[in-house]
Every structure is written in structure tokens, then in C-alpha cells.
Design a protein around this motif. Sequence first.
Motif, PDB file in Angstrom:
ATOM      1  N   ARG A 199      -3.240   4.242 -12.207  1.00 35.22           N
ATOM      2  CA  ARG A 199      -2.131   3.421 -11.723  1.00 35.22           C
ATOM      3  C   ARG A 199      -2.497   2.617 -10.473  1.00 35.22           C
ATOM      4  O   ARG A 199      -2.205   1.414 -10.412  1.00 35.22           O
ATOM      5  N   PRO A 200      -3.154   3.216  -9.447  1.00 36.44           N
ATOM      6  CA  PRO A 200      -3.576   2.379  -8.314  1.00 36.44           C
ATOM      7  C   PRO A 200      -4.563   1.282  -8.717  1.00 36.44           C
ATOM      8  O   PRO A 200      -4.497   0.168  -8.192  1.00 36.44           O
ATOM      9  N   LEU A 201      -5.469   1.578  -9.667  1.00 34.59           N
ATOM     10  CA  LEU A 201      -6.403   0.556 -10.125  1.00 34.59           C
ATOM     11  C   LEU A 201      -5.670  -0.587 -10.808  1.00 34.59           C
ATOM     12  O   LEU A 201      -5.998  -1.764 -10.603  1.00 34.59           O
ATOM     13  N   ALA A 202      -4.674  -0.232 -11.632  1.00 31.85           N
ATOM     14  CA  ALA A 202      -3.890  -1.272 -12.301  1.00 31.85           C
ATOM     15  C   ALA A 202      -3.126  -2.113 -11.285  1.00 31.85           C
ATOM     16  O   ALA A 202      -3.012  -3.344 -11.431  1.00 31.85           O
ATOM     17  N   GLY A 203      -2.590  -1.473 -10.254  1.00 27.47           N
ATOM     18  CA  GLY A 203      -1.871  -2.204  -9.216  1.00 27.47           C
ATOM     19  C   GLY A 203      -2.780  -3.152  -8.450  1.00 27.47           C
ATOM     20  O   GLY A 203      -2.405  -4.293  -8.161  1.00 27.47           O
ATOM     21  N   MET A 204      -4.000  -2.698  -8.119  1.00 26.05           N
ATOM     22  CA  MET A 204      -4.931  -3.568  -7.399  1.00 26.05           C
ATOM     23  C   MET A 204      -5.389  -4.731  -8.269  1.00 26.05           C
ATOM     24  O   MET A 204      -5.536  -5.858  -7.803  1.00 26.05           O
ATOM     25  N   LEU A 205      -5.595  -4.470  -9.573  1.00 32.69           N
ATOM     26  CA  LEU A 205      -5.997  -5.539 -10.484  1.00 32.69           C
ATOM     27  C   LEU A 205      -4.899  -6.588 -10.615  1.00 32.69           C
ATOM     28  O   LEU A 205      -5.155  -7.795 -10.559  1.00 32.69           O
ATOM     29  N   GLY A 256      -0.551   0.556 -16.749  1.00 33.73           N
ATOM     30  CA  GLY A 256      -0.297  -0.875 -16.656  1.00 33.73           C
ATOM     31  C   GLY A 256       1.184  -1.191 -16.654  1.00 33.73           C
ATOM     32  O   GLY A 256       1.663  -2.023 -15.870  1.00 33.73           O
ATOM     33  N   VAL A 257       1.936  -0.512 -17.519  1.00 32.27           N
ATOM     34  CA  VAL A 257       3.386  -0.721 -17.550  1.00 32.27           C
ATOM     35  C   VAL A 257       4.020  -0.288 -16.232  1.00 32.27           C
ATOM     36  O   VAL A 257       4.855  -1.000 -15.655  1.00 32.27           O
ATOM     37  N   GLY A 258       3.619   0.885 -15.726  1.00 34.75           N
ATOM     38  CA  GLY A 258       4.200   1.388 -14.482  1.00 34.75           C
ATOM     39  C   GLY A 258       3.871   0.538 -13.277  1.00 34.75           C
ATOM     40  O   GLY A 258       4.714   0.326 -12.395  1.00 34.75           O
ATOM     41  N   ALA A 259       2.626   0.005 -13.216  1.00 35.82           N
ATOM     42  CA  ALA A 259       2.216  -0.797 -12.065  1.00 35.82           C
ATOM     43  C   ALA A 259       2.868  -2.166 -12.054  1.00 35.82           C
ATOM     44  O   ALA A 259       3.074  -2.751 -10.982  1.00 35.82           O
ATOM     45  N   LEU A 260       3.193  -2.718 -13.234  1.00 32.82           N
ATOM     46  CA  LEU A 260       3.686  -4.091 -13.317  1.00 32.82           C
ATOM     47  C   LEU A 260       5.189  -4.184 -13.529  1.00 32.82           C
ATOM     48  O   LEU A 260       5.752  -5.283 -13.440  1.00 32.82           O
ATOM     49  N   LEU A 261       5.851  -3.073 -13.808  1.00 26.90           N
ATOM     50  CA  LEU A 261       7.274  -3.112 -14.156  1.00 26.90           C
ATOM     51  C   LEU A 261       8.099  -3.788 -13.072  1.00 26.90           C
ATOM     52  O   LEU A 261       8.887  -4.702 -13.344  1.00 26.90           O
ATOM     53  N   PHE A 262       7.940  -3.369 -11.813  1.00 26.55           N
ATOM     54  CA  PHE A 262       8.719  -3.935 -10.716  1.00 26.55           C
ATOM     55  C   PHE A 262       8.105  -5.232 -10.193  1.00 26.55           C
ATOM     56  O   PHE A 262       8.819  -6.114  -9.729  1.00 26.55           O
ATOM     57  N   LEU A 313       0.832  -1.208   0.000  1.00 25.14           N
ATOM     58  CA  LEU A 313       0.000   0.000   0.000  1.00 25.14           C
ATOM     59  C   LEU A 313       0.863   1.254   0.000  1.00 25.14           C
ATOM     60  O   LEU A 313       0.571   2.226  -0.713  1.00 25.14           O
ATOM     61  N   ALA A 314       1.944   1.242   0.778  1.00 28.99           N
ATOM     62  CA  ALA A 314       2.827   2.407   0.842  1.00 28.99           C
ATOM     63  C   ALA A 314       3.457   2.688  -0.514  1.00 28.99           C
ATOM     64  O   ALA A 314       3.527   3.844  -0.958  1.00 28.99           O
ATOM     65  N   ASN A 315       3.914   1.641  -1.210  1.00 29.41           N
ATOM     66  CA  ASN A 315       4.526   1.834  -2.528  1.00 29.41           C
ATOM     67  C   ASN A 315       3.507   2.357  -3.541  1.00 29.41           C
ATOM     68  O   ASN A 315       3.828   3.204  -4.386  1.00 29.41           O
ATOM     69  N   ALA A 316       2.272   1.853  -3.464  1.00 26.93           N
ATOM     70  CA  ALA A 316       1.237   2.312  -4.391  1.00 26.93           C
ATOM     71  C   ALA A 316       0.902   3.781  -4.166  1.00 26.93           C
ATOM     72  O   ALA A 316       0.759   4.557  -5.122  1.00 26.93           O
ATOM     73  N   LEU A 317       0.791   4.178  -2.887  1.00 26.08           N
ATOM     74  CA  LEU A 317       0.486   5.585  -2.589  1.00 26.08           C
ATOM     75  C   LEU A 317       1.644   6.494  -2.975  1.00 26.08           C
ATOM     76  O   LEU A 317       1.437   7.597  -3.487  1.00 26.08           O
TER      77      LEU A 317
END
Length: 461
Positions: free
Chosen positions: A288-294, A344-350, A139-143
Motif C-alpha cells: 500500500r505505501p508503494l502504491a501510494g508513492m507511485l 492499488g484500490v486502497g491507495a487511490l480511493l480517496f 506521509l502521516a495518512n500513508a503511515l
Amino acid sequence: MAQALERPEGSWAWVVLLSSMVTQGLTLAFPTCIGIFFTELQREFQASNSETSWFPSILTAMLHAGGPLCSILVDRFGCRVAAMLGGVLACLGMVASSFCRTLSELYITAGFITGLGLCFSFQSSITVLGFYFSRRRPLANALASMGVSLGITLWPLLSRYLLEDLGWRGTFLIFGGVFLHCCICGAIMRPMATRVAAKTREVPHPPSKTPAPSCLAKCGQAIQRHLAFDVLLHNAGYRVYTLGIMWMILGFPLPHIFLVPYAMRHGVDEHKAALLISIIGFSNIFLRPLAGMLAGRPTFAGHRKYLFTLAILLNGLTNLVCTVSANFWVLVGYCLVYSVSMSGVGALLFQVLMDLVPMDRFSSALGLVTVLESISILIAPPLAGLLLDTSNNNFSYVFYMASFFLISAALFMGSSFCVLQKKERQGRQAEAEEASKGHPVEGADGSEKRLCSEATSVTSI
């Protein structure tokens, strides 16, 4: 030396999270506004597109390539010192650049010095979250990553406003003061309290009988610790990922640099052209947060690498829109669709990298990827500028170039991951068949062997 590191996720941890968010918005998002100054710098120095493009390429390359050096600083002095040093370097680089009389001087000041300073502050802001958060770390990284989206939204608007009133020299001087806020954010990142056992302070270490390693050996150990060449050699999935990222980066940053000059060349107002980049940043705040949660859902646990390649493919196909029309509303639609794939690229890269390598080697694996991708970042904008010079400023070729690298990288990574997964499945089936042909009394041992082989395969794809 035995140390116990406390991880209080209390009130101060959230203050550190806020400072990390601001730092990421100041640093990683800054190169997206360079396109605002592209035409002005080209006119000031009477330079070609290729020569002017070296400035953003050096800046962005240093922002990534300085990762291993930042890691050494963090290990030696801590995140607070590294972040504050980065703010000072970024400030000095931008202030010095406002007095530059040649492009070569701009490469050194605003490119090399500022880029290195941004790298120190940015990577320190990511590292410090690992010390302050454990249970809520995702959560901290996403925020914190939302700061990048906010920065992409605000930097172009601020740049356009200052450029009209102060010119590029006065704007760069103001930017130097803005980067000093990284020092304030760094000061908030106070070191975590550690408890050291009393015996370790009272009893000195016995002198070692083995000879001290040579300077060359120490360098080799440092490289091995911060750059995962051994993982690159033995992990096929990491090789595919690294090669795919290097190829993708040859096209991924080009729209951020050339979208504003492209729109202005086709009659779009300067304010509206700058607004295009802000649309991308504002959309990413929510996407980006939505992509991370998905991507974090258990359903996609084994398929995140395919979602990642799909996002890259969509990003490449989206760039083809700019080759069809330069109408402002068409470009607005392009920015909205581009934001979906970019998030999507930013949320999944790492996250994909975490799935491919063991977590104890993630830091060094990330360090090697950032160094190698900085080579691509350094090459891509000047190559696109050279393409503009040879095609009489036909920006369509730049977006064709970006699409080519992104689409081919997605196809390479997707097909390679499929082949590796098929080989892994065949290997598991062969091991299961061999185990089933063994003696019945060895069933327990055979099951242990199968479990061990599965655990090994997870870290090698």
C-alpha cells in the motif's frame, strides 16, 4: 469569532499518528476476520447462508454509514470525545453480543452498535491527523493506513486462536475488551490549542434582526454541509465516481467474508484458511505505501483515475482464480495477486476523489460516498449468501459474482472518464478557436478567459 489554529508537527503529533494507526487497525480491519466465525455462527443458530451474511453486512455498512453522524460529533465535541465514545459503543456491542440467543439480537449488538462505535473511532482517527499535520499530511495518512494492513494480518490469527479455546461467545467477549483500547487512543487525541482574539470575548454579538431559521431549514443546512448533493448534481466526474464505487462495492468485500469458509469447505485446514486473510494483510503493509508513492508521482497526476480503474479491473479478474481451484497453494498465490490490486484500490480511493472535487467540498463529498456505498455493503453479503443457498453451497458463484461487479464497474468508470476527458478537450479547443477569432486588441483579455476556463474544468471532471 477569529481563531488561529496551531499545527505543531512536533513529538506529540507523532504520538497522535501512532494512536491513529492503532485505531485504524482495531476498527477498519476488524470486519475482515468475520469470515472466521461464519460457519460457527451458522451452526449455532441453525441459519442459512443468507441469514448469517446479514451480520457482517450490517457491521460493515454501519462502519461507513455513520460518517455524517461522526462528523457532527467531531464538530460539536472534538475528535477525542468522538473516538472514546466509539470505543465504548464497540465494547458494549461485542459484550452484549456474547449473550445473544438469536441472530436478530446479534444484528443489533455486534452489527449496529459495534459498527457505529467502530465508525466513530475510525473516522475521528482520520480527522485528527488533519489538525496535527499540514506539511507532512500525505506521509502521516500513508503511515496511519498501515495500521489497517497490520489489523488485517493480526485479526484473523487472533480470532482463530480464541475461537478454538473460548468459542465464539468468549471470543466476542474478549473483543469487547480489545475495543476499549480505542478509548486509550482517543484520550491521546487531545484538542489543539487555539488563540481567540480578546475583542471577540469582550464584545457580544448584536442581536440578529432576521428571523431564526426553522428546524427544517437547519436540517437542510446540516445535510448540505455534510452531504454534497449539489456536487453530485453539477459534477459529472463525481457522479461517475459515486456510481462506480456503489457498483464496485457489491463485489469488493465478498472475498474477505467468504474466502475462509470456501477454503474450509474444500478441505483446507482451519489454521491455514485463517492464514489466507493474514497473507493479504501482511502483503498490504508493504504494497500500500508503494502504491501510494507511485500514484503520487507527477507523471500520473492527470491519470490517477485510470490507474484506479485498472486496479479495480485486476481485482475482479483475480477473483476468477478461486473458481478454478481451491488448492491451498493456489489460494496463497491468489491472495498475493489480490493484495497487489487491493493495495492499488486502497491507495487511490480517496486520492481520486480529491482530484475530482474541490478540497473545500471533499469532506461532504466523502460523506455522501460513504453513505451510498454503505447501501451496497448492506446488500452484497446477503445477496451472495442467497446465491449460496440456491446453488447448494457452490462458492464458485460467489467469486463469479464478485468478478462481475468489479469488472463491470471498472469498464464503466474507465470509459466514462475517457468520454468526459474528450468532451473537456473539445470544449477547450472550441473556446480557443472562438478566442482566436476575436479582435487582436483583446488578446490579453482572451488569455485571461482561457486561463479561467481551464481552472474551472479541473474541478468539474
